[in-house]
Design a protein around this motif. Structure first.
Motif, PDB file in Angstrom:
ATOM      1  N   PHE A   1     -53.516  37.357  10.880  1.00 37.49           N
ATOM      2  CA  PHE A   1     -52.432  36.493  10.344  1.00 37.49           C
ATOM      3  C   PHE A   1     -51.698  35.304  11.403  1.00 37.49           C
ATOM      4  O   PHE A   1     -51.262  34.368  11.214  1.00 37.49           O
ATOM      5  CB  PHE A   1     -51.644  37.640  10.263  1.00 37.49           C
ATOM      6  CG  PHE A   1     -51.777  38.539   8.974  1.00 37.49           C
ATOM      7  CD1 PHE A   1     -53.132  38.164   8.166  1.00 37.49           C
ATOM      8  CD2 PHE A   1     -51.901  39.551   8.483  1.00 37.49           C
ATOM      9  CE1 PHE A   1     -53.502  39.127   7.102  1.00 37.49           C
ATOM     10  CE2 PHE A   1     -51.535  40.900   7.998  1.00 37.49           C
ATOM     11  CZ  PHE A   1     -52.925  40.121   6.807  1.00 37.49           C
TER      12      PHE A   1
ATOM     13  N   SER B   1     -41.112  37.805   7.614  1.00 29.88           N
ATOM     14  CA  SER B   1     -41.372  36.535   7.103  1.00 29.88           C
ATOM     15  C   SER B   1     -40.917  35.236   8.394  1.00 29.88           C
ATOM     16  O   SER B   1     -39.637  35.354   7.688  1.00 29.88           O
ATOM     17  CB  SER B   1     -41.004  35.896   5.868  1.00 29.88           C
ATOM     18  OG  SER B   1     -40.924  37.257   5.157  1.00 29.88           O
TER      19      SER B   1
ATOM     20  N   GLN C   1     -50.793  42.495  17.126  1.00 32.95           N
ATOM     21  CA  GLN C   1     -51.058  41.208  16.996  1.00 32.95           C
ATOM     22  C   GLN C   1     -51.139  40.069  17.900  1.00 32.95           C
ATOM     23  O   GLN C   1     -50.533  38.996  18.116  1.00 32.95           O
ATOM     24  CB  GLN C   1     -49.073  41.155  16.650  1.00 32.95           C
ATOM     25  CG  GLN C   1     -48.164  41.520  18.130  1.00 32.95           C
ATOM     26  CD  GLN C   1     -47.432  41.479  17.046  1.00 32.95           C
ATOM     27  OE1 GLN C   1     -46.211  42.050  16.371  1.00 32.95           O
ATOM     28  NE2 GLN C   1     -46.219  41.164  18.430  1.00 32.95           N
TER      29      GLN C   1
ATOM     30  N   VAL D   1     -40.745  41.049   1.900  1.00 37.78           N
ATOM     31  CA  VAL D   1     -42.468  41.133   1.716  1.00 37.78           C
ATOM     32  C   VAL D   1     -43.335  42.205   2.514  1.00 37.78           C
ATOM     33  O   VAL D   1     -42.539  42.306   4.038  1.00 37.78           O
ATOM     34  CB  VAL D   1     -42.453  39.358   2.088  1.00 37.78           C
ATOM     35  CG1 VAL D   1     -44.327  39.020   2.432  1.00 37.78           C
ATOM     36  CG2 VAL D   1     -42.010  38.809   0.946  1.00 37.78           C
ATOM     37  N   GLN D   2     -44.140  42.972   2.212  1.00 37.23           N
ATOM     38  CA  GLN D   2     -44.644  43.455   3.328  1.00 37.23           C
ATOM     39  C   GLN D   2     -46.078  43.162   3.630  1.00 37.23           C
ATOM     40  O   GLN D   2     -46.456  44.026   4.684  1.00 37.23           O
ATOM     41  CB  GLN D   2     -44.922  44.870   2.348  1.00 37.23           C
ATOM     42  CG  GLN D   2     -43.304  45.302   2.445  1.00 37.23           C
ATOM     43  CD  GLN D   2     -42.450  46.953   1.991  1.00 37.23           C
ATOM     44  OE1 GLN D   2     -44.118  47.478   1.564  1.00 37.23           O
ATOM     45  NE2 GLN D   2     -41.931  47.297   1.969  1.00 37.23           N
ATOM     46  N   SER D   3     -46.867  42.046   3.288  1.00 35.45           N
ATOM     47  CA  SER D   3     -47.957  41.583   3.439  1.00 35.45           C
ATOM     48  C   SER D   3     -47.729  41.553   5.402  1.00 35.45           C
ATOM     49  O   SER D   3     -48.636  41.485   6.041  1.00 35.45           O
ATOM     50  CB  SER D   3     -48.126  40.636   3.022  1.00 35.45           C
ATOM     51  OG  SER D   3     -47.531  39.607   3.010  1.00 35.45           O
ATOM     52  N   THR D   4     -46.925  41.392   5.720  1.00 33.43           N
ATOM     53  CA  THR D   4     -46.534  40.389   7.144  1.00 33.43           C
ATOM     54  C   THR D   4     -45.702  41.651   7.407  1.00 33.43           C
ATOM     55  O   THR D   4     -45.041  42.210   7.291  1.00 33.43           O
ATOM     56  CB  THR D   4     -46.393  39.223   7.713  1.00 33.43           C
ATOM     57  OG1 THR D   4     -45.101  38.330   6.636  1.00 33.43           O
ATOM     58  CG2 THR D   4     -47.175  38.313   7.358  1.00 33.43           C
ATOM     59  N   ARG D   5     -45.484  41.884   9.105  1.00 28.69           N
ATOM     60  CA  ARG D   5     -44.527  42.216  10.014  1.00 28.69           C
ATOM     61  C   ARG D   5     -43.057  42.587   9.363  1.00 28.69           C
ATOM     62  O   ARG D   5     -42.126  42.943   9.370  1.00 28.69           O
ATOM     63  CB  ARG D   5     -44.424  42.248  10.932  1.00 28.69           C
ATOM     64  CG  ARG D   5     -43.690  43.215  12.193  1.00 28.69           C
ATOM     65  CD  ARG D   5     -44.538  43.340  13.663  1.00 28.69           C
ATOM     66  NE  ARG D   5     -43.083  44.014  14.411  1.00 28.69           N
ATOM     67  CZ  ARG D   5     -42.885  44.249  15.574  1.00 28.69           C
ATOM     68  NH1 ARG D   5     -44.151  43.626  15.840  1.00 28.69           N
ATOM     69  NH2 ARG D   5     -42.596  44.902  16.458  1.00 28.69           N
TER      70      ARG D   5
END
Ligand code: PEP
Ligand code: MN
Length: 359
Positions: free
Chosen positions: A295, A265, A328, A259-263
């Protein structure tokens, strides 16, 4: 015929006990004094032995009475110190029982940068309701050229922040060589995700002379079994240091995944899964999996909804200028919103623990 139940015996010796007296329990268990794959010496003063069957109560009693033996613990089958019941966690993790409304948020900068930076952030997170100040003095950085923390000067500044605000300090031990220095200042010793697999460090940090509790972060590719085994090393170190029960918090902080939507998972399911296995407080760091500020609040909400006992959050008065993990980090307004969410969530359910740390 049912097969005999296997067991693990943990024997803690007085530190001054002569070597000969450390061999007697092994003889009593029918184990050789020489090298044997079932026996492990966790220096100094702690031996574990894997047994094919649970010893008779009489043998256990005899073992306990041997000169030089301070304590024995029997684990049956696949039990661990961190999964067997035992007593409630110690005072710092006060069991919150049925009381609602406890929010255990540990907050602060990724790394300590200067006196004015850490004092400003400490004062702010305290006023917003944080229970402890986080801040790295020794930072694990992927690149050897990235800022690695202020080291001992960072520790001095954290001590100043505690003096000024009364907030207990949570800071990382990166290397066993710094353990004594860090444990002099920290109220809770953090072991980072990258070091979750560094077993000698886990044991030694657990054994810290100052008997400081531990915050253990999950390795970012670790299974829950591996995480619990890592916690067990810490617990063994604590047992060697004379604690009768494990005194650590587990922290889920996201896994490496496609998953690349967040740093990283965030494994929200780890919260109830760990709570089902252990009586240790389970907290969540929503900052490192988020990677980006927008996020952080959604992940924090998800963690709290899943029943997290607390949060570990990065905050900075000017995230754009932070020396580490600025993207972040929550600004002050966003941190106030996070605290609001945390309070609302806490009001909805009885907390398992209030992570009440004492400076
Ligand atoms: C931290 O919390 O400061 C940190 C370095 O996090 P992690 O070990 O989870 O990467
Ligand atoms: Mn960070």
């Amino acid at each position: 015929m049912p097969s005999p139940e296997t067991a693990t015996l943990i024997i803690v010796f007085d530190e001054e006990a002569p070597h000969a007296s450390r061999l007697r329990p092994l003889a009593l268990l029918g184990l050789p004094s020489g090298p044997d794959m079932r026996v492990r010496w966790h220096e100094p003063g702690l031996v574990t032995a894997r047994l094919a069957a649970v010893p008779d109560p009489g043998v256990l009693e005899e073992l306990e009475g041997l000169p030089g033996v301070r304590r024995i613990r029997l684990l049956r089958g696949g039990e661990r110190l961190v999964t067997t019941g035992g007593t409630a966690p110690e005072a710092i993790f006060a069991a919150a029982g049925e009381r609602k409304g406890d929010t255990s948020v540990i907050a602060g900068p990724c790394s300590v940068e200067s006196e004015s930076q850490v004092l400003d952030i400490a004062r702010f997170v305290k006023s917003a309701g944080a229970v402890a100040l986080r801040g790295g003095a020794f930072k694990p950085r992927t690149s050897p050229y990235a800022f690695g923390g202020l080291g001992t000067e960072g520790l001095r500044l954290l001590a100043r922040a505690r003096e000024e605000t009364g907030l207990p300090i949570v800071t990382e031990v990166l290397d066993a060589a710094d353990l004594d220095l860090v444990a002099e200042v920290a109220d809770v010793l953090q072991i980072g995700s990258r070091n979750m697999h560094c077993y000698p460090l886990l044991y030694r940090v657990g054994r810290n002379r100052q008997r400081k509790p531990i915050l253990l972060k999950r390795g970012f590719a670790a299974t829950l079994e591996e995480f619990l085994d890592a916690a067990e090393y810490v617990a063994l170190g604590q047992l060697a240091a004379g604690r009768s029960e494990p005194c650590l918090m587990l922290c889920e902080r996201g896994l490496r995944s496609p998953v690349q939507s967040t740093r990283f998972s965030l494994d929200v399911g780890a919260v109830p899964a760990l709570q089902a296995e252990t009586r240790l407080p389970v907290i969540v760091d929503p900052s490192h999996p988020a990677g980006l500020e927008p996020f952080v609040l959604p992940l924090a909400s998800a963690a709290l909804a899943a029943g997290a006992d607390g949060l570990l959050v990065e905050v900075h008065f000017d995230p754009a200028s932070a020396w580490c993990d600025g993207p972040q980090s929550l600004g002050y307004r966003q941190f106030e919103s996070l605290m609001q969410i945390a309070r609302e969530q806490a009001a909805l359910r009885p907390a398992r623990f209030a992570v009440r740390l004492e400076a």
